[in-house]
Enzyme design. Structure first.
Site, PDB file in Angstrom:
ATOM      1  N   PRO A  18       0.843  -1.204   0.000  1.00 17.16           N
ATOM      2  CA  PRO A  18       0.000   0.000   0.000  1.00 17.16           C
ATOM      3  C   PRO A  18       0.873   1.246   0.000  1.00 17.16           C
ATOM      4  CG  PRO A  18       0.040  -1.007   2.185  1.00 17.16           C
ATOM      5  CD  PRO A  18       0.780  -1.941   1.273  1.00 17.16           C
ATOM      6  N   MET A  19       0.591   2.172  -0.913  1.00 14.98           N
ATOM      7  CA  MET A  19       1.366   3.406  -0.992  1.00 14.98           C
ATOM      8  C   MET A  19       0.439   4.565  -1.316  1.00 14.98           C
ATOM      9  SD  MET A  19       4.758   2.104  -3.037  1.00 14.98           S
ATOM     10  CE  MET A  19       3.797   1.110  -4.207  1.00 14.98           C
ATOM     11  N   CYS A 100       4.050   3.367   8.986  1.00 17.21           N
ATOM     12  CA  CYS A 100       4.246   4.609   8.235  1.00 17.21           C
ATOM     13  C   CYS A 100       5.143   5.566   9.027  1.00 17.21           C
ATOM     14  CB  CYS A 100       2.910   5.276   7.944  1.00 17.21           C
ATOM     15  SG  CYS A 100       3.078   6.808   6.991  1.00 17.21           S
ATOM     16  N   ASN A 198       9.859  -6.640   3.356  1.00 16.52           N
ATOM     17  CA  ASN A 198       9.655  -5.429   2.559  1.00 16.52           C
ATOM     18  C   ASN A 198      10.879  -4.525   2.674  1.00 16.52           C
ATOM     19  OD1 ASN A 198       8.005  -2.359   3.077  1.00 16.52           O
ATOM     20  ND2 ASN A 198       8.118  -3.320   1.085  1.00 16.52           N
ATOM     21  N   ASP A 200      13.730  -2.362  -0.363  1.00 17.59           N
ATOM     22  CA  ASP A 200      14.843  -2.461  -1.322  1.00 17.59           C
ATOM     23  C   ASP A 200      14.732  -3.664  -2.258  1.00 17.59           C
ATOM     24  OD1 ASP A 200      15.796  -0.251  -0.011  1.00 17.59           O
ATOM     25  OD2 ASP A 200      17.462  -1.272   0.987  1.00 17.59           O
ATOM     26  N   GLY A 222       7.191  -2.269  -2.863  1.00 18.01           N
ATOM     27  CA  GLY A 222       6.656  -0.930  -2.767  1.00 18.01           C
ATOM     28  C   GLY A 222       7.184  -0.005  -3.837  1.00 18.01           C
ATOM     29  N   ARG A 223       8.197   0.808  -3.490  1.00 13.85           N
ATOM     30  CA  ARG A 223       8.621   1.906  -4.375  1.00 13.85           C
ATOM     31  C   ARG A 223       9.089   1.436  -5.748  1.00 13.85           C
ATOM     32  NH1 ARG A 223      13.001   4.720  -1.000  1.00 13.85           N
ATOM     33  NH2 ARG A 223      13.241   2.602  -0.188  1.00 13.85           N
TER      34      ARG A 223
END
Length: 305
Positions: A18-19, A100, A198, A200, A222-223
């Site tokens: 989730p982002m 977060c 989670n 890298d 994620g990113r």
């Protein structure tokens, strides 16, 4: 043997994180099409769910993005339980965000601020799990300002949470430095519930290696998925679509889901980031207000490779 996550059938062990502002509905659908096994809504503050009908309506998932969990943030049991009543019927799983690190979230004593008060975090997890028949999972970091993995695993394992996601940085690290995958591996070795790792994950090969080498049971990306849902094709060792085709599919899905223009523009910026000579074109898109105008413009201009 079919793979499951918290008893829910999944097509892979690679999940979309989730982002905020990025994992909107068309992007979630696209990630699932490319091989993601599970996705989540953007993190939503429990108070927004309680007080905003628009927020509640926006959260309701559609079949193409399933299985999809709702991720909630808050500062105490009461607000989590009120939000839970509003959303649990729509989702197969409830994820609690204690990870977060944003200043805005920390100022409200939500997200990873609660790593400073593990007894309170434990109470919230226990109360939410007791209030629903749906699986409850936890997402957090390896600590607030130091490695707290041993304490976190022990605490979460003593609740009825069915999975623990760990981002391999502390709160104070934010997204600086490197994710500590040895800390995640230590969590897996001692956890009575599945560990989702989670941080890298640069590509599909790295994601597969984290599972194969025993660092975690599932990987949350994620990113590196932002503007690149094709990373899930890499995870599954399938041919990946070009960035151009990925962007075109994103816009097609945005049209189908009638997504709001500001978040569509945000998605386009992610897909085209780093593309040579794209700055003037990206600037023009930033001034557009209609989806059809944007779709036509993208079709006529070389925004991606």
């Amino acid at each position: 043997m079919k793979q499951t996550y918290c008893g829910i059938p999944v097509q892979s062990r690679f999940f979309l994180s989730p982002m905020m502002a990025f994992t909107i509905r068309p992007f979630r659908i696209q990630a699932m099409e490319y091989g993601a096994g599970f996705c989540f809504t953007e993190m939503e503050h429990a108070s927004a769910i309680i007080h905003s009908q628009k927020t509640r309506e926006r959260l309701v998932p559609t079949p193409p993005e399933m299985p999809c969990g709702v991720q909630l943030a808050g500062h105490d049991t009461k607000i989590f339980l009120e939000a839970l009543e509003q959303v649990e019927k729509h989702f197969p799983l409830i994820d609690l965000n204690f990870g977060c690190p944003s200043k805005r979230i920390l100022e409200t004593q939500c997200g990873s601020w609660l790593l400073k008060d593990l007894p309170k975090m434990k109470q919230i997890i226990s109360d939410v799990a007791a209030a629903t028949d749906k699986p409850v999972t936890v997402k957090t970091r390896i600590g607030f300002d130091c490695n707290q993995v041993e304490e976190i695993v022990k605490m979460v394992g003593a609740t009825k949470a069915q999975s623990l996601t760990l981002h391999g940085r502390t709160t104070l690290q934010g997204f600086g430095g490197n994710a500590d995958w040895e800390a995640i591996k230590a969590a897996k070795q001692h956890s009575p519930i599945p560990i989702v790792g989670n941080g890298d994950i640069a590509d599909g090969k790295t994601a597969r290696e984290k599972i194969e080498e025993g660092f975690c049971d599932f990987v949350l990306i994620g990113r590196r998925a932002i503007g690149n849902p094709g990373i899930f094709s890499e995870c599954m060792q399938r041919p990946a679509h070009s960035k151009r085709l990925q962007l075109e599919r994103f816009l097609e899905l945005a049209r189908q889901t009638q997504e709001e223009i500001p978040v569509v523009r945000n998605g386009i910026m992610a897909f085209t980031k780093g593309t040579p000579h794209s700055s003037p074109l990206r600037e023009q898109i930033g001034k557009m207000h209609g989806l059809e105008e944007i779709v036509e413009f993208v079709a006529l201009n070389p925004l991606t490779a």
